[in-house]
Scaffold this active site. Structure first.
Site, PDB file in Angstrom:
ATOM      1  N   CYS B  30     -22.390  -6.853  22.424  1.00  0.00           N
ATOM      2  CA  CYS B  30     -21.322  -6.322  21.576  1.00  0.00           C
ATOM      3  C   CYS B  30     -20.248  -5.666  22.452  1.00  0.00           C
ATOM      4  O   CYS B  30     -20.476  -4.615  23.047  1.00  0.00           O
ATOM      5  CB  CYS B  30     -21.924  -5.325  20.595  1.00  0.00           C
ATOM      6  N   CYS B  33     -19.018  -2.211  21.567  1.00  0.00           N
ATOM      7  CA  CYS B  33     -20.071  -1.223  21.858  1.00  0.00           C
ATOM      8  C   CYS B  33     -19.981  -0.782  23.311  1.00  0.00           C
ATOM      9  O   CYS B  33     -20.133   0.395  23.629  1.00  0.00           O
ATOM     10  CB  CYS B  33     -21.460  -1.817  21.637  1.00  0.00           C
TER      11      CYS B  33
END
Lengths: 309, 105
Positions: B30, B33
């Site tokens: 991600c 993230c």
């Protein structure tokens, strides 16, 4: 006063940042979300010359690091308006306002929504616009994807390797193109195509529970229970905050040319937000290059003019 | 406060914790993230009375499922082990400070 303010840190904005930074200009790069823009969705970039199997995330990170090295100010703020005065321009954000000699608009495009009730409410609770971002949460589950473009097909293929079942819902009777991924998708046992059909309702409170489908020219509807809905029906330009000043076409793309200029001198445009036919990573970077070089030229010319006065 | 990795001990560190804790649900794949990681770390240094935790959704699939996490980055704030609010998507330091808000802690 900044020399150049770049609005948007996608590939075009960050490329403009690199060129402006190398030219030792005082630059502010504004981004309202995560840097990288739409390239973050690419699981693997296969069409950028010289790049070999790099993910969109890694590519965005490399670009960002490259920009940061050049001592450019980067702020996570959302541009709300641009103003044009005699001697300078101004960018108003959700937190501040900044004066600048030039602006490069690289605000890109955002996901097109279906425009149905509950759609906004269930984003992140079963509804997603990014298969590569959220697909893993639907491992061994039932999902649907709607859309008929290459993105929808690529995403459906990606999801078919993770999910138990993937419904591909498209409002037309057949896809209008062919690709390797499409022929691979057709071979998948866990993929079911539902053509000639629209999603007309989305149900769920705390999380997505089902969608309601209606086939064209048929009155009856069917309810499909799914855990996830991926929406891949294209993009719309993010230009509404510049409408007071910058001319756009009827779809909202900023009217420009190969020099990336706009109807306002000293305001340039780069990337997907520019009116053009081809929107690719390569063309975004190309725009960023041209816009930055022309912004630098504009600043030099203004200096000359000032000296004459 | 130092960030704690809670892939294996959500119950001890969050569910049974008396006080405020924030869990950052994340994964290697991600991008946002990864961008959020350093922001979470920086902000964590400013608050002594909040427990900052990270949970990798690939290492622990049960807790994300229990809390209905379906998109990351996602941060969830707990008080005495009960969820009080969450934010889905990337935010910068100001955004995280706003999320934490005025807790008088």
């Amino acid at each position: 006063m900044y020399d150049i303010i770049i609005i948007g840190a996608g590939p075009s904005g960050m490329t403009a940042g690199i060129y402006s930074g190398i030219a030792r200009k005082k630059v502010l790069l504004l981004e309202k979300e995560a840097y990288g823009g739409q390239i973050l969705k690419a699981s693997c970039i296969k069409n950028y010359p010289g790049l070999d199997n790099v993910s969109g995330i890694d590519y965005a990170q490399k670009l960002y690091n490259q920009v940061k090295e050049l001592n450019i100010d980067i702020k996570f703020e959302s541009a709300l308006e641009v103003k044009n005065y005699d001697k300078f321009k101004e960018v108003i954000t959700n937190k501040n306002s900044y004066k600048t000699k030039t602006i490069i608009i690289a605000s890109g495009a955002k996901n097109r929504k279906l425009g149905l009730n509950n759609e906004d409410k269930l984003i992140g609770k079963g509804i997603s616009y990014c298969a590569t971002c959220d697909g893993m949460f639907f491992k061994d589950k039932k999902v649907a994807i709607t859309g008929g473009g290459r993105t929808a097909i690529d995403d459906a293929l990606y999801l078919s390797n993770i999910c138990k079942k993937v419904y591909v819902i498209y409002r037309q009777k057949e896809f209008k193109f062919d690709s390797i991924n499409l022929s691979n998708l057709r071979k998948k046992d866990n993929v079911e195509f539902i053509f000639n059909t629209n999603i007309i309702d989305i149900n769920g409170n705390e999380k997505l529970e089902s969608i309601v489908l209606k086939e064209n020219d048929i009155d009856d509807t069917t309810t499909l229970k799914i855990d996830g809905l991926f929406i891949a029906i294209g993009h719309i330009p993010v230009s509404e905050m510049f409408n007071n000043l910058i001319k756009t076409d009827e779809k909202g793309y900023i009217i420009s040319n190969e020099e990336c200029t706009t109807n306002i001198e000293g305001i340039f445009v780069a990337g997907d937000i520019r009116e053009k036919n081809v929107r690719q990573l390569t063309t975004a970077c190309s725009d960023g290059t041209i816009a930055a070089i022309n912004a630098c030229k504009y600043i030099e010319n203004e200096k000359q003019t000032d000296k004459c006065i | 406060m130092k960030i704690i990795n809670i892939n294996d001990n959500f119950d001890e560190e969050v569910r049974k914790y008396k006080g405020i804790s924030i869990v950052d649900f994340w994964a290697d794949w991600c991008g946002p993230c990864k961008m959020f990681g350093p922001i979470f770390e920086n902000v964590s240094k400013k608050y002594d009375n909040i427990k900052f935790c990270k949970l990798n959704v690939d290492e622990n699939e049960e807790i994300p499922k229990e809390f209905g996490i379906m998109s990351i980055p996602c941060i969830v704030m707990f008080k005495d082990g009960e969820e009080i609010k969450r934010n889905i998507g990337f935010i910068d330091e100001d955004g995280l400070n706003d999320f934490i808000g005025d807790l008088n802690v």
